[in-house]
Structures are given as structure tokens and as C-alpha cells.
Design an enzyme around this catalytic site. Structure first.
Site, short mmCIF file in Angstrom:
data_model
loop_
_atom_site.label_atom_id
_atom_site.label_comp_id
_atom_site.label_asym_id
_atom_site.label_seq_id
_atom_site.Cartn_x
_atom_site.Cartn_y
_atom_site.Cartn_z
N SER A 127 0.91 -1.13 0.40
CA SER A 127 -0.06 -0.30 -0.09
C SER A 127 1.14 0.90 -0.11
O SER A 127 2.05 1.43 0.58
CB SER A 127 -1.02 0.11 1.35
N TYR A 152 -2.70 -0.04 9.80
CA TYR A 152 -2.60 -0.53 8.80
C TYR A 152 -1.27 -0.58 8.14
O TYR A 152 -0.89 -1.68 7.19
CB TYR A 152 -3.92 0.09 8.13
#
Length: 333
Positions: A127, A152
């Protein structure tokens, strides 16, 4: 070619699997159909894929190592595209354990399965969140990413480290993809395009963080899928000239890419495009930057362009138009 896609009922998983199936590939899909967001949306995506007789689906969680290993043994898959994960920056502040279970333990199980049933290429989703507190733009895969600002992001950075270790120890060719704000039809309800479109059409206020000064490198789903498919037959090789400062390559068969639009836009302009396509004005509630968020994302994609001629083609105007058309069709507005 037979390809395993984890997260097949997810947003990117649907579009990737659908195009692979249309191109004559056999796809083995894995998904646990969890309730992080509307299960109906996931089941409807899955129904599209189940219309192909070359699609095989297994409903299971990544944390079930025994079942994951069984699937790998049964299918003898040589190419794995690992997209399944617990997504969302803000949700990681509320339910951090879900990220450890899915993104760390789950990814470990995928790596173990790739070791036990050797694969020719593992492509996995990282990501743009790994860039964290970086202030230099555009974000380059040669930048240091040791300062994540959300759990995350930390799990995705951990995935990159775990993948490199398995690539080095067991010779698994591994490609990591740092996705930049993917959007489009069948997208996730927790993402800005979905949240804003829904609220505007329902005459509800939208929360505009960082007082509208956020900039995001929004990337249309078709461009993302095209990039992934081009990478499948191009597994990374060891870099014989590797040096300590070469962060995105390695002495192992390992490579990290950014996959983004390479054209960030300001959130205010993004909202204006949605207003135009919906024919309605947004009711805006301006708020400061939220914990875990970053003010800007901007992908340097030079190595993707060099290696596989990756060139995003979809403008934000065209992409949002397609998304809003899909939204109105799906929800019968």
C-alpha cells in the site's frame, strides 16, 4: 494458465479475476466474505465470477493455515496474486487485532504455502500507506519507509519484509505492489468515491478532512488491473549489482513497485467532479487531518513504466463518471 487470487470477492479481486477469466485463464479464488463492509456487495461480485466455468471458489480465511495449505496442494497453482487483507486506515484505530490476524498471520500462511507448494511468481498487495510520514514527493520505491503512521501501514511494511525473507531463503520470485487509492465500479464502501457519492445523492453532509487540502493519487481500477496482468509473466530476478542503497530490488528475486496514476488531485477538485456527475452540490463539513492519515500521496511509477510499459490511461473525470454511473445502476437511483 491457472492463477490463484486471494480476496477474489474484493474490489480489485473481482476486476482482476474477471479480466483473467475473459482472457482464457483459469482462476482459483479465495475469500472469507467477512462483514467489514456490505456482504451483499461481495456476494454480487462473486456471482459475476461464478458465471465462468473456469472459476473455482474456496470460502476460507487466511488465518486457517491447514485449509490454505490444502488448497495449494489440491490446485498445484504456480502463480499467486495475494490481494486479501484487512483494509482501511481508520478502522485500524478501532480494531487493530483484525490487522494482525489477517495481514500478518494470514500473509505468513500464504508465504508458507508458497514455500511448501513452490510457485513461480507471487504478487502481493502492499500500500501507498507505507510511505507514512514521508514529505518528499513523488513517493519513490527507493525512499525509506520506516515511519508508518497507522497500524495498517505497519502491517503492509511488515508484509514487504516477510516477503523479502521468504524470497531470499526459498528462492520464491516475489513482487510487491504499493497501490495508490484505487477506485471504480464495484469499489469499497469505505473509500472516498463511494462515501461522497452516496452522501451527495442522499443530500447528507460529507466530512472533508484536512479542510479539503488533501491530495490523492486516485488510480482507476482498469489501469491497476492492466498493470498486474503485465507483471504476471515477468517475475523478478536477482539483482547481481545490488547495493545497500537499492531499496526496491535485492540480491533475492524480489521487487517492489508503486502502482498509481502519477497525477494527484486535491480533494476539493475531486468533490467538484462528483458534484458534476451527480448533478448535486455537496454539503461539506470541514475537519482537520485525522490520525493515521497523510496529507498527500503521489506515485513515482518510472520503474513500472520502464519494466512493463505501464501507463495509466484513465483521467479522474472519466473514472468518476464510470463510478457514478455504476453506483446509480447498482442502487437503482
Amino acid at each position: 494458465m491457472s492463477i490463484l487470487v486471494t480476496g477474489a470477492a474484493g474490489f480489485i479481486g473481482l476486476h482482476l479475476s474477471d479480466l483473467l477469466l475473459k482472457n482464457g485463464c483459469k482462476v482459483v479464488g479465495i475469500d472469507n466474505i467477512n462483514d467489514y463492509y456490505d456482504v451483499r456487495l461481495k456476494k454480487d461480485r462473486l456471482q459475476i465470477l461464478q458465471g465462468y466455468n473456469t472459476f473455482t471458489f474456496f470460502k476460507t480465511s487466511l488465518e486457517d493455515s491447514k485449509r490454505i495449505n490444502q488448497i495449494f496442494e489440491e490446485t498445484k497453482i504456480k502463480t499467486v496474486i495475494h490481494l486479501a487483507a484487512q483494509a482501511g486506515v481508520r478502522f485500524s484505530l478501532k480494531n487493530p487485532r483484525a490487522y494482525i490476524d489477517s495481514n500478518i498471520v494470514g500473509f505468513f500462511n500464504i508465504l508458507e504455502a508458497c514455500r511448501n507448494q513452490p510457485v513461480e511468481h507471487l504478487i502481493y498487495a502492499s500500500s501507498s500507506s507505507v510511505y507514512g510520514g514521508n514529505t518528499k514527493t513523488p513517493f519513490s520505491t527507493e525512499d525509506n519507509v520506516d515511519h508508518p503512521v497507522s497500524l495498517y501501514a505497519a502491517t503492509k511494511k511488515s508484509n514487504e519484509l516477510m516477503a523479502h525473507t521468504y524470497s531470499h531463503l526459498y528462492g520464491i520470485p516475489v513482487t510487491g505492489l504499493r497501490f495508490f487509492t484505487v477506485y471504480g465500479p464495484w469499489g469499497r464502501p469505505d473509500m472516498a468515491p463511494f462515501i461522497f457519492t452516496e452522501a451527495i445523492l442522499k443530500n447528507q453532509p460529507i466530512e472533508v478532512f484536512n479542510f479539503g487540502k488533501m491530495r490523492r493519487d486516485f488510480t482507476y481500477i482498469d489501469d491497476i488491473v492492466e498493470g498486474i496482468i503485465r507483471l504476471i509473466p515477468n517475475p523478478p530476478e536477482k539483482n547481481p549489482d545490488w547495493k545497500n542503497q537499492d531499496i526496491s530490488t535485492s540480491f533475492a528475486p524480489y521487487k517492489i513497485y508503486n502502482i498509481g496514476n502519477n497525477y494527484p488531485i486535491q480533494l476539493e477538485h475531486f468533490i467538484e467532479i462528483i458534484e458534476k456527475e451527480t448533478g448535486k452540490k455537496a454539503i461539506k463539513k470541514y475537519l482537520p487531518l485525522q490520525p493515521g492519515d497523510v496529507p498527500e500521496t503521489f506515485a513515482d511509477i518510472d520503474d513500472m513504466t520502464r519494466d512493463i510499459d505501464f501507463k495509466p490511461k484513465t483521467s479522474i473525470e472519466a473514472g468518476i463518471k464510470k463510478f457514478v454511473q455504476w453506483y446509480k445502476w447498482y442502487y437503482q437511483i
